[in-house]
Design a protein around this motif. Structure first.
Motif, short mmCIF file in Angstrom:
data_model
loop_
_atom_site.label_atom_id
_atom_site.label_comp_id
_atom_site.label_asym_id
_atom_site.label_seq_id
_atom_site.Cartn_x
_atom_site.Cartn_y
_atom_site.Cartn_z
N PRO A 159 57.56 77.48 57.79
CA PRO A 159 57.56 77.78 59.23
C PRO A 159 56.31 78.55 59.63
O PRO A 159 55.89 79.47 58.93
N ILE A 160 55.72 78.14 60.73
CA ILE A 160 54.49 78.76 61.23
C ILE A 160 54.72 79.21 62.67
O ILE A 160 55.18 78.43 63.51
N LEU A 220 55.21 73.09 58.67
CA LEU A 220 54.40 72.26 57.80
C LEU A 220 55.27 71.91 56.60
O LEU A 220 55.84 72.79 55.95
N ASP A 221 55.39 70.62 56.33
CA ASP A 221 56.37 70.09 55.38
C ASP A 221 55.67 69.26 54.32
O ASP A 221 55.02 68.27 54.62
N THR A 222 55.82 69.66 53.05
CA THR A 222 55.20 68.93 51.95
C THR A 222 56.20 68.02 51.24
O THR A 222 55.86 67.39 50.25
N SER A 223 57.43 67.95 51.75
CA SER A 223 58.48 67.17 51.09
C SER A 223 58.24 65.66 51.24
O SER A 223 57.33 65.21 51.93
N LEU A 283 53.23 67.08 56.48
CA LEU A 283 53.86 66.65 57.72
C LEU A 283 53.98 67.83 58.67
O LEU A 283 54.52 68.88 58.31
N LEU A 284 53.45 67.68 59.87
CA LEU A 284 53.60 68.68 60.92
C LEU A 284 54.81 68.25 61.74
O LEU A 284 54.85 67.14 62.23
N ARG A 285 55.76 69.15 61.88
CA ARG A 285 56.99 68.79 62.60
C ARG A 285 57.53 69.98 63.39
O ARG A 285 57.11 71.11 63.19
N SER A 286 58.44 69.68 64.29
CA SER A 286 59.19 70.69 65.06
C SER A 286 58.30 71.60 65.91
O SER A 286 58.61 72.79 66.08
N LEU A 287 57.23 71.06 66.46
CA LEU A 287 56.39 71.87 67.34
C LEU A 287 57.13 72.20 68.62
O LEU A 287 57.70 71.31 69.27
N SER A 288 57.13 73.46 68.97
CA SER A 288 57.69 73.87 70.25
C SER A 288 56.91 75.06 70.77
O SER A 288 56.31 75.82 70.00
N LEU A 289 56.90 75.21 72.07
CA LEU A 289 56.22 76.33 72.71
C LEU A 289 57.19 76.99 73.67
O LEU A 289 57.88 76.30 74.44
N LEU A 349 43.44 74.41 65.59
CA LEU A 349 43.30 75.31 64.44
C LEU A 349 44.06 74.82 63.20
O LEU A 349 43.79 75.29 62.09
N VAL A 350 44.99 73.91 63.39
CA VAL A 350 45.83 73.45 62.27
C VAL A 350 45.01 72.91 61.10
O VAL A 350 45.27 73.29 59.94
N PRO A 351 44.04 72.03 61.30
CA PRO A 351 43.31 71.50 60.13
C PRO A 351 42.68 72.58 59.25
O PRO A 351 42.80 72.53 58.02
N GLU A 352 42.06 73.57 59.85
CA GLU A 352 41.45 74.65 59.06
C GLU A 352 42.52 75.50 58.38
O GLU A 352 42.37 75.91 57.22
N PHE A 353 43.61 75.75 59.09
CA PHE A 353 44.72 76.52 58.52
C PHE A 353 45.29 75.79 57.30
O PHE A 353 45.53 76.40 56.26
N VAL A 354 45.49 74.49 57.43
CA VAL A 354 46.01 73.70 56.31
C VAL A 354 45.02 73.71 55.15
O VAL A 354 45.41 73.91 53.99
#
Length: 126
Positions: free
Chosen positions: A29-30, A44-47, A61-67, A83-88
């Protein structure tokens, strides 16, 4: 989150409950912060769940985005997705692909991902 938004993504509470239930160490969870307040959330899901979208075992897998509705319309989700690509890259160094799915009936999310350099690969899911 509004009822309309909940038809497209899991609430943070539901996503966290699922992570706790599975307890497999493959979902991360992020939180997205704005001025030291939690403005959003995603996972972020590696399953193997990603296998519906890619055959790449090194993908995430990026999932469950909410604001939070109080933060919507301010460019926060766009900034976070940029920012996600650099964070990953920093936190998942073996990952070489980020995948996600978006519901065709959610054009706002689709446009967000396109504007933040996620490519539409033309795949659909049932």
């Amino acid at each position: 989150m509004s009822e309309t938004q909940l038809q497209f993504t899991a609430s943070p509470e539901a996503a966290l409950a699922k992570i706790k239930e599975r307890n497999d160490g493959q979902k991360f969870p992020i939180c997205v912060y704005e001025d030291e307040e939690i403005a959003g959330f995603f996972v972020l899901d590696t399953s193997d769940d990603k296998k519906e979208l890619t055959e790449n075992s090194q993908a995430i897998l990026l999932r469950s985005l909410s604001l939070n509705p109080a933060f919507q319309g301010k460019g926060i989700a766009k900034e976070a997705m940029l920012l996600v690509p650099e964070f990953v890259k920093m936190n998942f160094p073996t990952c070489n692909e980020i995948v996600l799915a978006v519901n065709f009936e959610n054009p706002i999310a689709y446009q967000l991902y396109v504007k933040t350099n996620f490519a539409d690969e033309g795949k659909t899911m049932n």
